[in-house]
Write a protein that holds these residues in place. Structure first.
Motif, PDB file in Angstrom:
ATOM      1  N   UNK A  25      35.970  44.209  39.146  1.00  0.00           N
ATOM      2  CA  UNK A  25      34.824  44.703  39.890  1.00  0.00           C
ATOM      3  C   UNK A  25      33.399  44.611  39.433  1.00  0.00           C
ATOM      4  N   UNK A  26      33.156  43.823  38.713  1.00  0.00           N
ATOM      5  CA  UNK A  26      31.846  43.711  38.221  1.00  0.00           C
ATOM      6  C   UNK A  26      31.691  44.058  36.565  1.00  0.00           C
ATOM      7  N   UNK A 228      48.665  43.663  31.334  1.00  0.00           N
ATOM      8  CA  UNK A 228      49.340  42.778  30.488  1.00  0.00           C
ATOM      9  C   UNK A 228      49.398  41.250  30.753  1.00  0.00           C
ATOM     10  N   UNK A 229      49.478  40.969  32.126  1.00  0.00           N
ATOM     11  CA  UNK A 229      49.633  39.658  32.516  1.00  0.00           C
ATOM     12  C   UNK A 229      48.619  39.263  33.744  1.00  0.00           C
ATOM     13  N   UNK A 230      48.312  38.048  34.313  1.00  0.00           N
ATOM     14  CA  UNK A 230      47.294  37.623  35.362  1.00  0.00           C
ATOM     15  C   UNK A 230      47.767  38.530  36.503  1.00  0.00           C
ATOM     16  N   UNK A 231      49.072  38.760  36.851  1.00  0.00           N
ATOM     17  CA  UNK A 231      49.426  39.575  37.908  1.00  0.00           C
ATOM     18  C   UNK A 231      48.869  40.988  38.129  1.00  0.00           C
ATOM     19  N   UNK A 232      49.179  41.548  36.773  1.00  0.00           N
ATOM     20  CA  UNK A 232      48.617  43.092  36.587  1.00  0.00           C
ATOM     21  C   UNK A 232      46.941  43.081  36.616  1.00  0.00           C
ATOM     22  N   UNK A 233      46.384  41.968  36.172  1.00  0.00           N
ATOM     23  CA  UNK A 233      44.856  42.053  36.353  1.00  0.00           C
ATOM     24  C   UNK A 233      44.576  41.875  37.907  1.00  0.00           C
ATOM     25  N   UNK A 234      45.082  41.118  38.415  1.00  0.00           N
ATOM     26  CA  UNK A 234      44.728  41.204  40.004  1.00  0.00           C
ATOM     27  C   UNK A 234      45.052  42.431  40.374  1.00  0.00           C
ATOM     28  N   UNK A 235      46.096  43.058  40.203  1.00  0.00           N
ATOM     29  CA  UNK A 235      46.240  44.318  40.719  1.00  0.00           C
ATOM     30  C   UNK A 235      45.318  45.479  40.602  1.00  0.00           C
ATOM     31  N   UNK A 236      44.753  45.190  39.164  1.00  0.00           N
ATOM     32  CA  UNK A 236      43.556  46.030  38.631  1.00  0.00           C
ATOM     33  C   UNK A 236      42.428  45.863  39.533  1.00  0.00           C
ATOM     34  N   UNK A 237      42.228  44.667  39.757  1.00  0.00           N
ATOM     35  CA  UNK A 237      41.022  43.989  40.762  1.00  0.00           C
ATOM     36  C   UNK A 237      41.106  44.717  41.921  1.00  0.00           C
ATOM     37  N   UNK A 238      42.352  44.813  42.586  1.00  0.00           N
ATOM     38  CA  UNK A 238      42.460  45.118  43.828  1.00  0.00           C
ATOM     39  C   UNK A 238      42.159  46.648  44.000  1.00  0.00           C
ATOM     40  N   UNK A 239      42.737  47.292  42.913  1.00  0.00           N
ATOM     41  CA  UNK A 239      42.516  49.165  43.017  1.00  0.00           C
ATOM     42  C   UNK A 239      41.164  49.327  42.907  1.00  0.00           C
ATOM     43  N   UNK A 240      40.454  48.660  42.008  1.00  0.00           N
ATOM     44  CA  UNK A 240      38.886  48.907  41.471  1.00  0.00           C
ATOM     45  C   UNK A 240      37.933  48.437  42.532  1.00  0.00           C
ATOM     46  N   UNK A 241      38.456  47.664  43.358  1.00  0.00           N
ATOM     47  CA  UNK A 241      37.433  46.948  44.218  1.00  0.00           C
ATOM     48  C   UNK A 241      37.327  48.093  45.549  1.00  0.00           C
ATOM     49  N   UNK A 242      38.196  48.773  45.675  1.00  0.00           N
ATOM     50  CA  UNK A 242      38.180  49.700  46.820  1.00  0.00           C
ATOM     51  C   UNK A 242      37.043  50.875  46.747  1.00  0.00           C
TER      52      UNK A 242
END
Length: 242
Positions: A25-26, A228-242
């Motif tokens: 998220x930037x 820890x993984x690319x999947x975790x990173x995408x989840x964090x991006x999804x949560x923090x982009x809201x």
């Protein structure tokens, strides 16, 4: 008590190389963690790293960083070096270790990890959460706390294990690896060296218990997302982009 919040950050992740600087998220992930640690209000927040670009990035976003050696075997060794560099006169009483891969952590969880230190006999404080998913009860990657309940939200830890324990009816608790140390306890801990059970279970906190140190856990309602993984990173991006 004077408290220092330290966030160890290394670039050498095998599953997600360069993850402290991963954009979410930037902002880099490590900056999100520093911001949330600052919001906890516990005290001075510093990122401890062995990589110049991580330190430069943290400072560019208005937070503090300290350089540490690159050859530390554990995060506790890194935060102890950081502590001695930042506070050579020994004025800091307690140290909170917040992992650098928790970009969505609630500042209240950081405060919760500190609470057991209100009891003078506690050397190290940490967090736990009741396990509700059946598959996690037998998953060796979900570390369990075996402890004596001092209240609904407070356990005195007797053991940590990757096995399913304790046996029988009753709740099981997932250990969350966020720690608050009394300064003397952290110094003693890093000077002890790995213990037999620590090496067998591959759980550093067992070193403290084997040495007779007391660890208490505050029971909270949720597990923070560890990246820890690319999947975790995408989840964090999804949560923090809201």
């Amino acid at each position: 008590m004077s408290t220092l919040v330290l966030i160890p950050a290394r670039m050498a992740s095998t599953r997600l190389p360069g993850k402290p600087l991963a954009d979410i998220a930037g902002r880099p992930m490590i900056v999100h963690v520093a911001a949330r640690a600052s919001e906890s209000g516990l005290g001075r927040v510093v990122v401890a790293t062995d990589t110049d670009i991580v330190a430069e990035t943290v400072r560019a976003h208005g937070f503090e960083a300290v350089m540490t050696r690159a050859d530390h075997e554990s995060g506790s060794d890194r935060i102890f070096e950081a502590l001695t560099r930042l506070d050579p006169k020994g004025e800091v009483d307690t140290v909170v270790n917040v992992q650098g891969d928790l970009p969505t952590i609630d500042p209240e969880l950081i405060r919760a990890a500190f609470r057991p230190l209100a009891e003078a006999a506690v050397d190290i404080a940490t967090l736990g959460v009741e396990i509700v998913r059946e598959e996690e009860k037998t998953n060796p990657n979900v570390v369990k706390i075996v402890g004596s309940a001092l209240s609904v939200q407070h356990l005195k830890a007797l053991y940590f294990t990757r096995a399913t324990a304790p046996w029988g009816e009753g709740p099981l608790y997932h250990h969350i690896g966020l720690y608050a140390y009394r300064r003397a306890a952290l110094e003693r801990f890093v000077r002890l060296g790995p213990s037999p059970l620590e090496k067998r279970e591959r759980l550093e906190q067992l070193r403290a218990l084997e040495a007779g140190m007391r660890i208490d856990a505050e029971i909270v309602s949720s597990v923070p997302l560890g990246v820890d993984t690319p999947e975790d990173l995408e989840r964090a991006r999804e949560l923090l982009s809201k």
